[in-house]
Structure formats: C-alpha cells, structure tokens
Design a protein around this motif. Sequence first.
Motif, PDB file in Angstrom:
ATOM      1  N   SER A 152       1.078  -1.180  -0.178  1.00  0.00           N
ATOM      2  CA  SER A 152       0.247  -0.237   0.484  1.00  0.00           C
ATOM      3  C   SER A 152       0.860   1.012  -0.011  1.00  0.00           C
ATOM      4  CB  SER A 152      -0.683   0.071   0.943  1.00  0.00           C
ATOM      5  OG  SER A 152      -1.425   1.617   1.713  1.00  0.00           O
ATOM      6  N   ALA A 153       1.902   1.059   0.516  1.00  0.00           N
ATOM      7  CA  ALA A 153       2.995   2.901   0.712  1.00  0.00           C
ATOM      8  C   ALA A 153       3.418   2.532  -0.672  1.00  0.00           C
ATOM      9  CB  ALA A 153       3.651   2.321   2.329  1.00  0.00           C
ATOM     10  N   MET A 154       3.972   1.483  -1.163  1.00  0.00           N
ATOM     11  CA  MET A 154       4.248   1.689  -2.264  1.00  0.00           C
ATOM     12  C   MET A 154       3.814   2.077  -4.054  1.00  0.00           C
ATOM     13  SD  MET A 154       5.361  -1.404  -4.804  1.00  0.00           S
ATOM     14  CE  MET A 154       3.400  -1.477  -6.048  1.00  0.00           C
ATOM     15  N   LEU A 155       2.583   2.276  -3.181  1.00  0.00           N
ATOM     16  CA  LEU A 155       1.204   2.214  -4.486  1.00  0.00           C
ATOM     17  C   LEU A 155       1.321   3.809  -3.989  1.00  0.00           C
ATOM     18  CD1 LEU A 155      -1.322  -0.029  -4.515  1.00  0.00           C
ATOM     19  CD2 LEU A 155       0.557  -0.030  -6.052  1.00  0.00           C
ATOM     20  N   ILE A 156       1.294   4.262  -2.441  1.00  0.00           N
ATOM     21  CA  ILE A 156       0.713   6.205  -2.515  1.00  0.00           C
ATOM     22  C   ILE A 156       2.140   6.862  -2.985  1.00  0.00           C
ATOM     23  CG2 ILE A 156       0.604   7.641  -0.356  1.00  0.00           C
ATOM     24  CD1 ILE A 156      -1.373   5.513   0.285  1.00  0.00           C
ATOM     25  N   ARG A 157       2.990   6.201  -2.118  1.00  0.00           N
ATOM     26  CA  ARG A 157       4.611   6.978  -2.408  1.00  0.00           C
ATOM     27  C   ARG A 157       4.592   6.745  -4.651  1.00  0.00           C
ATOM     28  NH1 ARG A 157       7.664   2.655   1.152  1.00  0.00           N
ATOM     29  NH2 ARG A 157       7.510   3.874   3.355  1.00  0.00           N
ATOM     30  N   GLY A 158       3.756   6.489  -4.713  1.00  0.00           N
ATOM     31  CA  GLY A 158       4.628   6.055  -6.310  1.00  0.00           C
ATOM     32  C   GLY A 158       4.408   7.799  -7.049  1.00  0.00           C
ATOM     33  N   PRO A 159       3.293   8.243  -6.800  1.00  0.00           N
ATOM     34  CA  PRO A 159       2.423   9.277  -7.788  1.00  0.00           C
ATOM     35  C   PRO A 159       3.377  10.123  -6.757  1.00  0.00           C
ATOM     36  CG  PRO A 159       0.467   8.164  -6.606  1.00  0.00           C
ATOM     37  CD  PRO A 159       1.836   6.840  -6.783  1.00  0.00           C
ATOM     38  N   TYR A 160       3.173  10.315  -5.263  1.00  0.00           N
ATOM     39  CA  TYR A 160       3.144  10.961  -4.422  1.00  0.00           C
ATOM     40  C   TYR A 160       4.919  11.822  -4.459  1.00  0.00           C
ATOM     41  CZ  TYR A 160       1.847  13.502  -0.330  1.00  0.00           C
ATOM     42  OH  TYR A 160       0.620  14.401   0.956  1.00  0.00           O
ATOM     43  N   ALA A 161       5.973  10.858  -4.608  1.00  0.00           N
ATOM     44  CA  ALA A 161       7.481  11.928  -5.197  1.00  0.00           C
ATOM     45  C   ALA A 161       7.649  11.103  -6.185  1.00  0.00           C
ATOM     46  CB  ALA A 161       8.289  10.743  -3.983  1.00  0.00           C
ATOM     47  N   ALA A 162       7.384  10.853  -7.238  1.00  0.00           N
ATOM     48  CA  ALA A 162       6.888  11.113  -9.078  1.00  0.00           C
ATOM     49  C   ALA A 162       8.049  12.196  -9.306  1.00  0.00           C
ATOM     50  CB  ALA A 162       6.170  10.706  -9.894  1.00  0.00           C
ATOM     51  N   ASP A 163       7.678  13.669  -9.483  1.00  0.00           N
ATOM     52  CA  ASP A 163       8.407  14.584  -9.719  1.00  0.00           C
ATOM     53  C   ASP A 163       9.396  14.724  -9.131  1.00  0.00           C
ATOM     54  OD1 ASP A 163       5.745  15.024 -11.438  1.00  0.00           O
ATOM     55  OD2 ASP A 163       5.385  16.534 -10.381  1.00  0.00           O
ATOM     56  N   ALA A 164       9.332  15.033  -7.421  1.00  0.00           N
ATOM     57  CA  ALA A 164      10.473  14.983  -6.733  1.00  0.00           C
ATOM     58  C   ALA A 164      11.792  13.525  -7.722  1.00  0.00           C
ATOM     59  CB  ALA A 164      10.720  14.740  -5.064  1.00  0.00           C
ATOM     60  N   LEU A 165      11.713  12.570  -7.059  1.00  0.00           N
ATOM     61  CA  LEU A 165      12.463  11.853  -8.062  1.00  0.00           C
ATOM     62  C   LEU A 165      13.737  11.806  -9.347  1.00  0.00           C
ATOM     63  CD1 LEU A 165      13.875   8.856  -7.035  1.00  0.00           C
ATOM     64  CD2 LEU A 165      11.938   8.060  -8.514  1.00  0.00           C
ATOM     65  N   ASP A 166      11.896  12.644 -10.133  1.00  0.00           N
ATOM     66  CA  ASP A 166      13.055  13.185 -11.377  1.00  0.00           C
ATOM     67  C   ASP A 166      13.303  14.117 -11.157  1.00  0.00           C
ATOM     68  OD1 ASP A 166      11.314  11.175 -12.408  1.00  0.00           O
ATOM     69  OD2 ASP A 166      10.078  12.344 -13.830  1.00  0.00           O
ATOM     70  N   ALA A 167      13.307  14.729 -10.262  1.00  0.00           N
ATOM     71  CA  ALA A 167      14.009  16.408 -10.021  1.00  0.00           C
ATOM     72  C   ALA A 167      15.587  15.979  -9.284  1.00  0.00           C
ATOM     73  CB  ALA A 167      13.551  17.221  -8.754  1.00  0.00           C
ATOM     74  N   ILE A 168      15.769  15.414  -8.945  1.00  0.00           N
ATOM     75  CA  ILE A 168      16.635  14.828  -7.938  1.00  0.00           C
ATOM     76  C   ILE A 168      17.654  13.939  -8.999  1.00  0.00           C
ATOM     77  CG2 ILE A 168      15.519  15.248  -5.268  1.00  0.00           C
ATOM     78  CD1 ILE A 168      15.907  11.831  -5.062  1.00  0.00           C
ATOM     79  N   THR A 169      17.201  13.068  -9.412  1.00  0.00           N
ATOM     80  CA  THR A 169      18.066  11.871 -10.233  1.00  0.00           C
ATOM     81  C   THR A 169      18.197  12.623 -11.938  1.00  0.00           C
ATOM     82  OG1 THR A 169      15.838  11.012 -10.825  1.00  0.00           O
ATOM     83  CG2 THR A 169      16.940  10.503  -9.326  1.00  0.00           C
ATOM     84  N   GLY A 170      17.951  13.650 -12.422  1.00  0.00           N
ATOM     85  CA  GLY A 170      17.490  14.489 -13.788  1.00  0.00           C
ATOM     86  C   GLY A 170      17.019  13.033 -14.432  1.00  0.00           C
ATOM     87  N   GLY A 171      16.226  12.716 -13.807  1.00  0.00           N
ATOM     88  CA  GLY A 171      15.671  11.274 -15.039  1.00  0.00           C
ATOM     89  C   GLY A 171      16.658   9.945 -15.763  1.00  0.00           C
ATOM     90  N   GLU A 172      18.208   9.840 -14.776  1.00  0.00           N
ATOM     91  CA  GLU A 172      18.862   9.025 -14.840  1.00  0.00           C
ATOM     92  C   GLU A 172      18.218   7.339 -14.398  1.00  0.00           C
ATOM     93  OE1 GLU A 172      21.629   6.336 -15.669  1.00  0.00           O
ATOM     94  OE2 GLU A 172      21.228   6.988 -13.839  1.00  0.00           O
ATOM     95  N   PRO A 173      17.602   6.727 -15.056  1.00  0.00           N
ATOM     96  CA  PRO A 173      17.445   5.611 -15.022  1.00  0.00           C
ATOM     97  C   PRO A 173      18.051   4.448 -13.473  1.00  0.00           C
ATOM     98  CG  PRO A 173      17.769   5.690 -17.119  1.00  0.00           C
ATOM     99  CD  PRO A 173      18.198   6.784 -17.045  1.00  0.00           C
ATOM    100  N   ARG A 174      19.299   4.980 -14.294  1.00  0.00           N
ATOM    101  CA  ARG A 174      20.023   3.678 -12.358  1.00  0.00           C
ATOM    102  C   ARG A 174      20.069   4.375 -11.281  1.00  0.00           C
ATOM    103  NH1 ARG A 174      25.670   1.392 -15.551  1.00  0.00           N
ATOM    104  NH2 ARG A 174      24.659   0.510 -17.197  1.00  0.00           N
ATOM    105  N   ALA A 175      20.655   5.841 -11.247  1.00  0.00           N
ATOM    106  CA  ALA A 175      20.271   6.319 -10.079  1.00  0.00           C
ATOM    107  C   ALA A 175      18.123   6.682  -9.508  1.00  0.00           C
ATOM    108  CB  ALA A 175      20.086   7.908 -10.163  1.00  0.00           C
ATOM    109  N   ILE A 176      17.329   6.592 -10.777  1.00  0.00           N
ATOM    110  CA  ILE A 176      15.707   6.323 -10.295  1.00  0.00           C
ATOM    111  C   ILE A 176      15.917   4.726  -9.321  1.00  0.00           C
ATOM    112  CG2 ILE A 176      13.722   6.099 -11.085  1.00  0.00           C
ATOM    113  CD1 ILE A 176      14.206   8.175 -13.092  1.00  0.00           C
ATOM    114  N   GLU A 177      15.798   3.756 -10.236  1.00  0.00           N
ATOM    115  CA  GLU A 177      15.480   2.668  -9.850  1.00  0.00           C
ATOM    116  C   GLU A 177      16.881   2.218  -8.181  1.00  0.00           C
ATOM    117  OE1 GLU A 177      17.231  -2.366 -11.427  1.00  0.00           O
ATOM    118  OE2 GLU A 177      17.648   0.024 -13.304  1.00  0.00           O
ATOM    119  N   ALA A 178      17.774   3.279  -8.837  1.00  0.00           N
ATOM    120  CA  ALA A 178      18.061   2.643  -6.940  1.00  0.00           C
ATOM    121  C   ALA A 178      17.604   3.039  -5.664  1.00  0.00           C
ATOM    122  CB  ALA A 178      19.565   2.939  -6.872  1.00  0.00           C
TER     123      ALA A 178
END
Length: 292
Positions: free
Chosen positions: A221-247
């Motif tokens: 449940s937490a996984m589902l909620i975190r997805g849309p909640y943190a998506a934009d922030a995750l892209d911002a801190i990783t610059g969209g780099e796939p390996r960084a996002i995955e880690a």
Amino acid sequence: MRTIGLLTGRNLRIFFRDRSGVFFSLLSALLLFGLYALFLGNLQVENLTEQLPGASADDIQWFVNAWVFAGITMITTLTTGLASLGVFVDDRSSGRFSDFVVSPIRRWQLILGYLVSSFIVSVIMTLVVLLVGQLYLLIQGSEPMSVAQLVRLLGYIALSSAAFAALSSFVATFLKSSGAFAALSTVVGTLIGFLAGAYIPVGALPAGVVNIMNSLPFVQSAMLIRGPYAADALDAITGGEPRAIEAIEGFYGITVHVGDFQVTTGIAITVLVGVLLVFSALGAWQLSRRIR
C-alpha cells in the motif's frame, strides 16, 4: 439502504464526537512527522546529498518531504479506520447488541453499518492528511502533484482504506472491552510505521527482514501511495537517469521486491483487493456471531 445509511451515520457521529479518539487515531502519523521534523529527515537529506552530489538541496528536501508524507498517508488509512471500530467494541461491551437484536434491524445491515463507517472515517481523515501534506510541500516551495497523479493517488487511498477497514473489522471482532481495544490500537499505531517502511527506508534493513515486510500488504500500500506522491521529486533529484531512479526507488520502497520477484503495481492492487474481499467476508462472519 436507508437503514444502512442511518446506522453508518450513527457510527460516524459517535466517532467524531469523541475528539480525543479522533486525535489519537492520528497519533502515529503525527509521531512520524515529528520524528522526521526533528532529526530523521536531516539524516535522509544528508544521505541523499552524499549519493547525489549534483542534485540541489531544495530538490532533495522535496523528495524527502514527499516520501515522509506518503508514509504518513498510508499509516492514516489504517489507524483511523481501526479507531472508528471502537464504536463496535463499545456497543459490544455495553450490551447494546441486545437492543439491536430485538429491533427490526437485520444483522447484515448492522454489519455493513460498521464496515462502511470505518471506510468513510479512513477516507475522510486520510484526505485531511493529504491536504495538509500538499499545503506543507507548497509552503516549502515544492511543486504540486499533477491532476493525473492526484487522481491515481486518491484511487490508491480509497483502495487502501477499504482493505484496511475490512482487516480492522475482522481483528476488532475478537475484542471484548474498550481496554483491549485501546491496547490493540497502541500496538498497531507503534508497529505500522515499521511494517510499512515509513520510519526507516527498507533499503537500510537486512534482506531477510525486507522480504518479510515486502510480502505484507502494508508495504505494498505504501508503495502505491509513494509512486505518484514522490514521482516528480524523484525525477528532479536524479535528472531522469534510469539507474539512479532504480536505486532510489528500491532503497525507499517506491518499488518493492520479495527476493528476486518484483511486486508490480498490478500485483499490489490485487493483494489489497484480496485483503478487502477475504477480510470483509471473515469480518462479516465474525460480526454476525458476536451480535447476539
């Protein structure tokens, strides 16, 4: 349906009339926010700053805040729905069930009244927490979620609230006194943050512990909620780099694995639907046995 509506309304009025009960239903969420505001948040910011030296401090803070509020949101879907079932325990311990049995109210209507009121309480209180979280992020200068992300998040909140209301209703049927219910609420409120990976990121725990936690519906449940909640922030801190996002997704429980098996969004939704159906049936069966 009118009878169910009346019973649901009665249960809601009793719950919201008890202001201390409403407050304590949010205690775990408030505790988590306090811990991160005081010191845990700084630890996560420092950790991410070391891992992502190219990311801005504001973006890192945005991600940590979003991740924390996602955990708070998930916790609220469980603790508030459980708290509302204190009405059922009080009815049972006070002998009101005897009055219900001799009234023209049917047992299945009474049962649905408790289940629906628990779901509604969970949704209302979680939406309040979601609104507070979004306002906090805006005040901090973070960007709001898109309409599509918000709609998806609301769907996950509704599903989690329904599933955990069903689970809580089943557990509550074994309690015979308000004291026992208070003890259970305290234990659940203390443990749920750990079981959902909200206090400590799952990536910081031993692999065996992570596999057990990730197999539970709370983390999913937490996984589902975190997805849309943190998506934009995750892209911002990783610059969209796939390996960084995955880690980062793996470390912070935005993606979940049990061993080498990935728990996808579809699987997590299926698990929560299963929890809803199974424990609704079990809870209804148990409630029907208790109402005498």
